[in-house]
Design a protein around this motif. Structure first.
Motif, PDB file in Angstrom:
ATOM      1  N   GLY A 283      48.317  26.350  40.333  1.00  0.00           N
ATOM      2  CA  GLY A 283      47.410  26.407  41.363  1.00  0.00           C
ATOM      3  C   GLY A 283      47.182  28.114  41.661  1.00  0.00           C
ATOM      4  N   TYR A 284      46.131  28.282  42.567  1.00  0.00           N
ATOM      5  CA  TYR A 284      45.941  29.623  42.758  1.00  0.00           C
ATOM      6  C   TYR A 284      45.197  30.021  44.043  1.00  0.00           C
ATOM      7  CZ  TYR A 284      41.442  28.349  40.333  1.00  0.00           C
ATOM      8  OH  TYR A 284      40.578  27.675  39.976  1.00  0.00           O
ATOM      9  N   TYR A 285      45.250  31.312  44.462  1.00  0.00           N
ATOM     10  CA  TYR A 285      44.164  31.610  45.537  1.00  0.00           C
ATOM     11  C   TYR A 285      43.382  32.741  44.663  1.00  0.00           C
ATOM     12  CZ  TYR A 285      46.616  29.373  49.371  1.00  0.00           C
ATOM     13  OH  TYR A 285      47.159  28.663  50.233  1.00  0.00           O
ATOM     14  N   VAL A 286      42.230  33.143  45.595  1.00  0.00           N
ATOM     15  CA  VAL A 286      41.414  34.366  44.840  1.00  0.00           C
ATOM     16  C   VAL A 286      41.921  35.539  45.861  1.00  0.00           C
ATOM     17  CG1 VAL A 286      39.225  35.571  44.373  1.00  0.00           C
ATOM     18  CG2 VAL A 286      39.595  32.976  44.412  1.00  0.00           C
ATOM     19  N   ARG A 287      42.160  36.882  44.968  1.00  0.00           N
ATOM     20  CA  ARG A 287      42.503  37.952  45.780  1.00  0.00           C
ATOM     21  C   ARG A 287      41.393  38.948  45.085  1.00  0.00           C
ATOM     22  NH1 ARG A 287      47.130  37.655  48.643  1.00  0.00           N
ATOM     23  NH2 ARG A 287      47.310  39.770  48.995  1.00  0.00           N
ATOM     24  N   PHE A 288      41.456  40.099  46.103  1.00  0.00           N
ATOM     25  CA  PHE A 288      40.511  41.085  45.743  1.00  0.00           C
ATOM     26  C   PHE A 288      41.245  42.482  46.240  1.00  0.00           C
ATOM     27  CE2 PHE A 288      37.426  44.360  47.523  1.00  0.00           C
ATOM     28  CZ  PHE A 288      36.435  44.387  46.544  1.00  0.00           C
ATOM     29  N   ARG A 289      40.869  43.506  45.347  1.00  0.00           N
ATOM     30  CA  ARG A 289      41.459  44.833  45.391  1.00  0.00           C
ATOM     31  C   ARG A 289      40.417  46.085  45.122  1.00  0.00           C
ATOM     32  NH1 ARG A 289      47.149  47.018  42.776  1.00  0.00           N
ATOM     33  NH2 ARG A 289      47.794  48.546  44.491  1.00  0.00           N
ATOM     34  N   ALA A 290      40.451  46.958  45.841  1.00  0.00           N
ATOM     35  CA  ALA A 290      39.375  48.042  45.720  1.00  0.00           C
ATOM     36  C   ALA A 290      39.978  49.415  45.567  1.00  0.00           C
ATOM     37  CB  ALA A 290      38.615  48.087  46.994  1.00  0.00           C
ATOM     38  N   SER A 291      39.346  50.290  44.695  1.00  0.00           N
ATOM     39  CA  SER A 291      39.630  51.702  44.526  1.00  0.00           C
ATOM     40  C   SER A 291      38.391  52.541  44.915  1.00  0.00           C
ATOM     41  CB  SER A 291      39.839  51.842  42.960  1.00  0.00           C
ATOM     42  OG  SER A 291      40.148  53.179  42.747  1.00  0.00           O
ATOM     43  N   ILE A 292      38.705  53.588  45.655  1.00  0.00           N
ATOM     44  CA  ILE A 292      37.597  54.607  46.104  1.00  0.00           C
ATOM     45  C   ILE A 292      37.707  55.912  45.289  1.00  0.00           C
ATOM     46  CG2 ILE A 292      37.434  53.600  48.494  1.00  0.00           C
ATOM     47  CD1 ILE A 292      39.389  56.202  49.243  1.00  0.00           C
ATOM     48  N   ASP A 293      38.593  55.901  44.241  1.00  0.00           N
ATOM     49  CA  ASP A 293      38.694  57.077  43.308  1.00  0.00           C
ATOM     50  C   ASP A 293      38.479  56.652  41.839  1.00  0.00           C
ATOM     51  OD1 ASP A 293      41.008  55.776  42.725  1.00  0.00           O
ATOM     52  OD2 ASP A 293      42.264  57.566  43.482  1.00  0.00           O
ATOM     53  N   GLY A 294      37.667  55.791  41.523  1.00  0.00           N
ATOM     54  CA  GLY A 294      37.366  55.483  40.038  1.00  0.00           C
ATOM     55  C   GLY A 294      38.423  54.700  39.301  1.00  0.00           C
ATOM     56  N   GLY A 295      39.461  54.037  40.233  1.00  0.00           N
ATOM     57  CA  GLY A 295      40.289  53.255  39.686  1.00  0.00           C
ATOM     58  C   GLY A 295      41.686  53.950  39.379  1.00  0.00           C
ATOM     59  N   ARG A 296      41.751  55.277  39.838  1.00  0.00           N
ATOM     60  CA  ARG A 296      42.977  56.065  39.739  1.00  0.00           C
ATOM     61  C   ARG A 296      44.051  55.464  40.618  1.00  0.00           C
ATOM     62  NH1 ARG A 296      40.465  62.241  39.978  1.00  0.00           N
ATOM     63  NH2 ARG A 296      39.225  61.934  38.037  1.00  0.00           N
ATOM     64  N   THR A 297      43.582  55.120  41.922  1.00  0.00           N
ATOM     65  CA  THR A 297      44.598  54.405  42.818  1.00  0.00           C
ATOM     66  C   THR A 297      43.801  53.189  43.522  1.00  0.00           C
ATOM     67  OG1 THR A 297      43.749  55.687  44.742  1.00  0.00           O
ATOM     68  CG2 THR A 297      45.771  56.916  43.486  1.00  0.00           C
ATOM     69  N   TRP A 298      44.634  52.378  43.950  1.00  0.00           N
ATOM     70  CA  TRP A 298      44.210  51.116  44.549  1.00  0.00           C
ATOM     71  C   TRP A 298      44.717  50.984  45.921  1.00  0.00           C
ATOM     72  CZ3 TRP A 298      40.558  48.173  41.715  1.00  0.00           C
ATOM     73  CH2 TRP A 298      40.432  48.923  40.347  1.00  0.00           C
ATOM     74  N   LEU A 299      43.830  50.470  46.997  1.00  0.00           N
ATOM     75  CA  LEU A 299      44.291  49.767  48.156  1.00  0.00           C
ATOM     76  C   LEU A 299      44.808  48.503  47.814  1.00  0.00           C
ATOM     77  CD1 LEU A 299      40.869  50.568  50.092  1.00  0.00           C
ATOM     78  CD2 LEU A 299      42.847  52.045  50.070  1.00  0.00           C
ATOM     79  N   PRO A 300      45.865  48.273  48.894  1.00  0.00           N
ATOM     80  CA  PRO A 300      46.450  46.907  48.600  1.00  0.00           C
ATOM     81  C   PRO A 300      45.555  45.650  48.614  1.00  0.00           C
ATOM     82  CG  PRO A 300      47.415  48.183  50.600  1.00  0.00           C
ATOM     83  CD  PRO A 300      46.009  48.961  50.107  1.00  0.00           C
ATOM     84  N   SER A 301      45.913  44.707  48.160  1.00  0.00           N
ATOM     85  CA  SER A 301      44.895  43.561  47.570  1.00  0.00           C
ATOM     86  C   SER A 301      45.001  42.636  48.953  1.00  0.00           C
ATOM     87  CB  SER A 301      45.168  42.733  46.522  1.00  0.00           C
ATOM     88  OG  SER A 301      46.587  41.898  46.725  1.00  0.00           O
ATOM     89  N   VAL A 302      44.025  42.071  49.107  1.00  0.00           N
ATOM     90  CA  VAL A 302      43.653  40.964  50.085  1.00  0.00           C
ATOM     91  C   VAL A 302      43.336  39.596  49.736  1.00  0.00           C
ATOM     92  CG1 VAL A 302      43.106  42.545  52.106  1.00  0.00           C
ATOM     93  CG2 VAL A 302      41.309  41.582  50.470  1.00  0.00           C
ATOM     94  N   ARG A 303      43.663  38.462  50.461  1.00  0.00           N
ATOM     95  CA  ARG A 303      43.427  37.245  49.913  1.00  0.00           C
ATOM     96  C   ARG A 303      42.053  36.782  50.331  1.00  0.00           C
ATOM     97  NH1 ARG A 303      46.727  32.303  51.970  1.00  0.00           N
ATOM     98  NH2 ARG A 303      48.173  32.927  50.495  1.00  0.00           N
ATOM     99  N   VAL A 304      41.390  36.441  49.497  1.00  0.00           N
ATOM    100  CA  VAL A 304      39.816  35.962  49.581  1.00  0.00           C
ATOM    101  C   VAL A 304      39.597  34.674  49.922  1.00  0.00           C
ATOM    102  CG1 VAL A 304      37.392  35.905  48.492  1.00  0.00           C
ATOM    103  CG2 VAL A 304      38.758  37.968  48.030  1.00  0.00           C
ATOM    104  N   SER A 305      40.221  33.584  49.230  1.00  0.00           N
ATOM    105  CA  SER A 305      39.944  32.169  49.404  1.00  0.00           C
ATOM    106  C   SER A 305      40.904  31.801  50.701  1.00  0.00           C
ATOM    107  CB  SER A 305      39.914  31.549  48.207  1.00  0.00           C
ATOM    108  OG  SER A 305      41.426  31.764  47.558  1.00  0.00           O
TER     109      SER A 305
END
Length: 292
Positions: free
Chosen positions: A233-255
């Motif tokens: 089983g799984y949930y959907v998660r999302f993560r974002a970067s504001i510097d072109g993928g060099r660093t990433w914000l913590p992921s959050v659950r979407v579903s």
């Protein structure tokens, strides 16, 4: 006739010379002769596809292809990411244990390009080798995005794919182009589930998708199993970067509800997910689950 699968439709919505050109790419599965990649283009807003191109294997004698989506850069250049898998090194099964993970390279990630509005399609470059996990519960596609913002990372390409090179489990890897398409950064793990997994020591994450919004924010979503002890089983998660993928914000659950595996559901829940950014910059995720 050999079946055609994983077809993607891409429309040039830029202000380039190829505006409103329509492209379709897919793969044609066949054992004899080997599988190949098909590319169709239309210069009349999709009313007819007059150009059909065929691309064969680049690396393996017995290939199988997992095409990702296509994208169009600001100048009208079309790009497609296609995973070429070694069909002689399958590890497909219904097992989720670490011993069933691939133990060596069994795929290559290629980027194809058309700079002339679909008249030709050539190999632009190679992102790198991959440990593609073919266990059915982890089977999933790669994904591609292009940065068309006015920010400092304009023109960069971003790729995500499932990979089992680390820890004998499937993780989501990310890479970005260093010079518009030819050179790519070393892949990095983007799913942030490296914490305590007492309930599930090796979750196999899969089905990544990547998109870029109007401000240049890179978003990645995936099917995440950190909270599913059965590793199916799984949930959907999302993560974002504001510097072109060099660093990433913590992921959050979407579903808000998990997809729950059972004997009467397909173990990998289908081979599809989606992520898009609208004109206002908001990300929208699409996924499969069986809450109903």
């Amino acid at each position: 006739a050999p079946p055609i699968d994983r077809a993607y439709l891409t429309v040039d919505d830029t202000d380039s010379a190829f505006k409103n050109h329509v492209y379709v790419h897919a793969y044609r599965y066949s054992r004899k002769p080997p599988a190949d990649v098909l590319f169709f283009s239309a210069t009349n807003e999709g009313r007819s596809f007059e150009n059909i191109l065929v691309n064969g294997a680049t690396t393996f004698e017995k290939p199988w292809f997992f095409p990702a989506n296509g994208v169009v850069a600001n100048d009208g250049t079309f790009f497609a990411l296609i995973a070429e898998l070694d069909d002689s090194k399958r590890n497909m099964s219904y097992r989720t244990d670490a011993a069933s993970a691939p133990s060596a390279v069994n795929a290559v990630l290629n980027v194809f390009v058309s700079r002339d509005g679909g008249k030709t399609l050539g190999l632009a470059g190679k992102i790198g080798d991959a440990y593609y996990d073919w266990r059915v519960p982890q089977l999933s596609m790669p994904a591609l995005a292009v940065n068309r913002s006015r920010g400092p990372f304009r023109g960069q390409l971003y790729a995500v794919w499932p990979d089992a090179r680390y820890d004998n489990r499937t993780q989501i890897l990310f890479s970005s182009s260093m010079d518009h398409w030819w050179k790519w950064a070393a892949p990095a793990v983007v799913d942030d589930d490296a914490g305590d997994h007492r309930a599930n020591s090796r979750p196999n994450n899969f089905m990544p998708v990547v998109a870029v919004n109007r401000s240049g924010v890179v978003g990645v979503s995936w099917y995440d199993r950190r909270d599913n002890p059965d590793n199916l089983g799984y949930y959907v998660r999302f993560r974002a970067s504001i510097d072109g993928g060099r660093t990433w914000l913590p992921s959050v659950r979407v579903s808000t509800a998990a997809h729950v595996s059972s004997d009467d559901t397909r173990k990998n829940s289908g081979d599809t997910a989606g992520l898009a950014a609208d004109a206002g910059g908001v990300f929208h995720a699409v996924w499969i689950d069986n809450r109903t």
